[in-house]
Scaffold this active site. Structure first.
Site, short mmCIF file in Angstrom:
data_model
loop_
_atom_site.label_atom_id
_atom_site.label_comp_id
_atom_site.label_asym_id
_atom_site.label_seq_id
_atom_site.Cartn_x
_atom_site.Cartn_y
_atom_site.Cartn_z
N ASP A 207 120.30 37.21 -2.09
CA ASP A 207 119.04 36.88 -1.43
C ASP A 207 118.07 38.01 -1.77
O ASP A 207 118.13 39.09 -1.20
CB ASP A 207 119.25 36.77 0.08
CG ASP A 207 117.92 36.51 0.81
OD1 ASP A 207 116.87 36.58 0.16
OD2 ASP A 207 117.97 36.24 2.02
N GLN A 210 113.30 39.75 -0.19
CA GLN A 210 112.59 41.00 0.11
C GLN A 210 112.70 41.99 -1.05
O GLN A 210 111.72 42.65 -1.39
CB GLN A 210 113.16 41.65 1.39
CG GLN A 210 112.99 40.83 2.65
CD GLN A 210 111.54 40.68 3.10
OE1 GLN A 210 110.66 41.44 2.71
NE2 GLN A 210 111.28 39.68 3.92
N LYS A 233 106.13 35.62 -0.31
CA LYS A 233 106.28 37.05 0.04
C LYS A 233 105.94 37.95 -1.14
O LYS A 233 105.81 39.15 -0.99
CB LYS A 233 107.69 37.32 0.54
CG LYS A 233 107.96 36.59 1.85
CD LYS A 233 109.33 36.80 2.42
CE LYS A 233 109.50 35.87 3.62
NZ LYS A 233 110.86 35.89 4.16
N CYS A 371 114.77 35.79 12.24
CA CYS A 371 115.70 34.88 11.57
C CYS A 371 116.98 35.61 11.20
O CYS A 371 117.55 35.37 10.13
CB CYS A 371 115.07 34.25 10.33
SG CYS A 371 113.66 33.22 10.69
C1 LIG Z 1 111.67 34.97 4.09
C2 LIG Z 1 113.09 35.17 3.74
C3 LIG Z 1 113.89 34.07 3.40
C4 LIG Z 1 113.40 32.64 3.44
O1 LIG Z 1 112.44 32.35 2.48
P1 LIG Z 1 111.46 31.09 2.70
O2 LIG Z 1 110.76 30.97 1.40
O3 LIG Z 1 110.52 31.50 3.80
O4 LIG Z 1 112.26 29.91 2.98
C5 LIG Z 1 115.20 34.33 3.09
N1 LIG Z 1 115.70 35.58 3.09
C6 LIG Z 1 114.96 36.65 3.40
C7 LIG Z 1 115.57 38.02 3.36
C8 LIG Z 1 113.63 36.48 3.74
O5 LIG Z 1 112.91 37.55 4.08
#
Ligand SMILES: *Cc1c(COP(=O)(O)O)cnc(C)c1O
Length: 413
Positions: A207, A210, A233, A371
């Protein structure tokens, strides 16, 4: 005390002028936007690219044999190339456009569940994952009987590689893990995590929602199977995310969604599928959003990802130093190499109240579980405040936050 990013080659005032929203006022105060980890603001480069695509070169992609469609297709595929280059992928065919980060996790979860992960197979997750890298795996647990195993992290969000290694068994099929927590801000040792997963024959997905914002990412150096980022982001638009998949990993996946564009031949009896990445892009793709994302990544490369990182490191050091002086504030996560994502609590005040009071001073911060409810439980809290900084933030923004926190303390302390 105001430090002026001496080692940074960025002219922050000029850079800020590229973001129209930053000249707004909030409650008659200059906007101090410290919520970029939830979504970043957009520079003119992105706004103009999307506007110009709509005004000058808009049509559906791939299907048309006319000039506008060809122009739109070229711009769309150029964005794929820019993204491949940004992540140092081996080929643009390893870049799948999705509707966001969340959509990318669901794609891998669904497709691996249809092919590679069955009952009793194990998936390793860390306790600091974002819900969007948790819930799709819970769905797979419910649907297929997959087993989720949880890796603990230190209070600063650091990983013990021996503890990680000890979690693998012959049933481990996948590691799905953060490259940087959206709460604690510490990068994880991606290359080592990847190497260990592969020693045990497991695939690994990062993931990077960030991590890709705050430092350069090299998917070939990490040697991961999948890497997820989200456009909004990265100074880009909403409605677009990226699933990077190593060619062999994407080739192994069956389709997730069905529709136009992802097919080879459709008859009344059956269907054959297109090759990756198109196999995973059913229907009209996010054309304008991909162009916006390409412009955002181009903007970041133009400023220099390392220059942004250096500026953000100064902001992080400054804010942590100032917060340490406030004996009524507790900071969550102090890893020395963390990004300027600062989760904190104020003694005696609920995070929602902190947010509301700061908002009245023009300072926008997030409050809640971010979240990441399993991480909140691990940290022993139900919610925190979070101030997150980006390329366009300044040392004056840090001071505005600190002043607002003094105000909060006067009201609640
Ligand atoms: C924002 C975020 C997500 C989700 O991304 P979306 O495009 O908003 O669905 C997943 N993992 C992390 C670490 C995030 O900060």
């Amino acid at each position: 005390m105001s430090k002026q990013s001496p080692a940074s080659s960025l002219d922050i005032e000029l850079l800020r002028a590229e973001f129209p929203i930053l000249s707004r006022e909030i409650h008659s105060k200059p906007l101090v936007y410290l919520d970029s980890a939830a979504s970043a603001q957009k520079p003119n480069a992105v706004i103009d690219a999307m506007k110009s695509a709509m005004e000058q070169s808009y049509a559906n992609v791939h299907r048309g044999l006319h000039q506008l469609s060809n122009e739109a297709t070229t711009a769309f595929e150029q964005a794929r190339k820019t993204t491949a280059q940004f992540l140092n992928a081996a080929s643009e065919d390893e870049i799948v456009f999705t509707s966001g980060g969340t959509d990318a996790f669901n794609l891998v979860s669904y497709a691996m569940g249809a092919s590679e992960i069955g009952e009793g197979d194990e998936i390793i997750l860390s306790i600091m994952e974002h819900h969007s890298n948790i819930v799709p795996w819970h769905l797979l647990r419910e649907r297929k009987g997959a087993v989720l195993k949880w890796l603990d992290v230190s209070d600063d969000g650091e990983i013990d590689l021996d503890a990680y290694r000890a979690m693998f068994t012959s049933r481990t099929k996948l590691v799905a893990i953060s490259h940087m927590s959206n709460v604690l801000g510490a990068p994880t040792p991606a290359k080592e995590l990847s190497k260990i997963a592969h020693e045990y024959g497991a695939k690994i997905l990062f993931d990077g929602c960030q991590a890709a914002v705050h430092g350069s990412v090299d998917v070939r150096d990490i040697d991961c199977d999948f890497y997820v980022v989200t456009g909004h982001k990265l100074y880009g638009p909403t409605g677009i995310g990226i699933l990077y998949g190593k060619k062999s990993a994407l080739d192994a996946l069956p389709p997730f969604k069905g529709g136009g564009e992802m097919i080879d031949i459709v008859t009344t009896e059956g269907v054959t599928y297109n090759d990756p990445p198109h196999r995973f892009e059913a229907g009209t793709p996010p054309i304008l959003e991909s162009i916006g994302l390409g412009a955002a990544l181009g903007w970041m490369q133009d400023k220099g990802v390392e220059a942004i990182e250096a500026h953000e490191a100064h902001l992080r050091d400054h804010v942590l130093e100032e917060l340490t002086k406030l004996n009524f504030v507790r900071v969550f996560g102090r890893a020395s190499n963390k990004a300027p994502i600062i989760a904190f609590s104020v003694d005696g005040a609920h995070p929602h109240d902190v947010s509301a009071i700061l908002d009245r001073t023009g300072v926008a911060v997030r409050a809640g579980h971010h979240c990441a409810q399993p991480l909140m439980k691990r940290l022993g809290v139900s919610a925190t405040s979070r101030a997150s900084f980006a390329a366009y933030n300044t040392h004056e923004d840090v001071e505005a936050l600190i002043a607002g926190l003094h105000k909060t303390h006067q009201m609640f302390g």
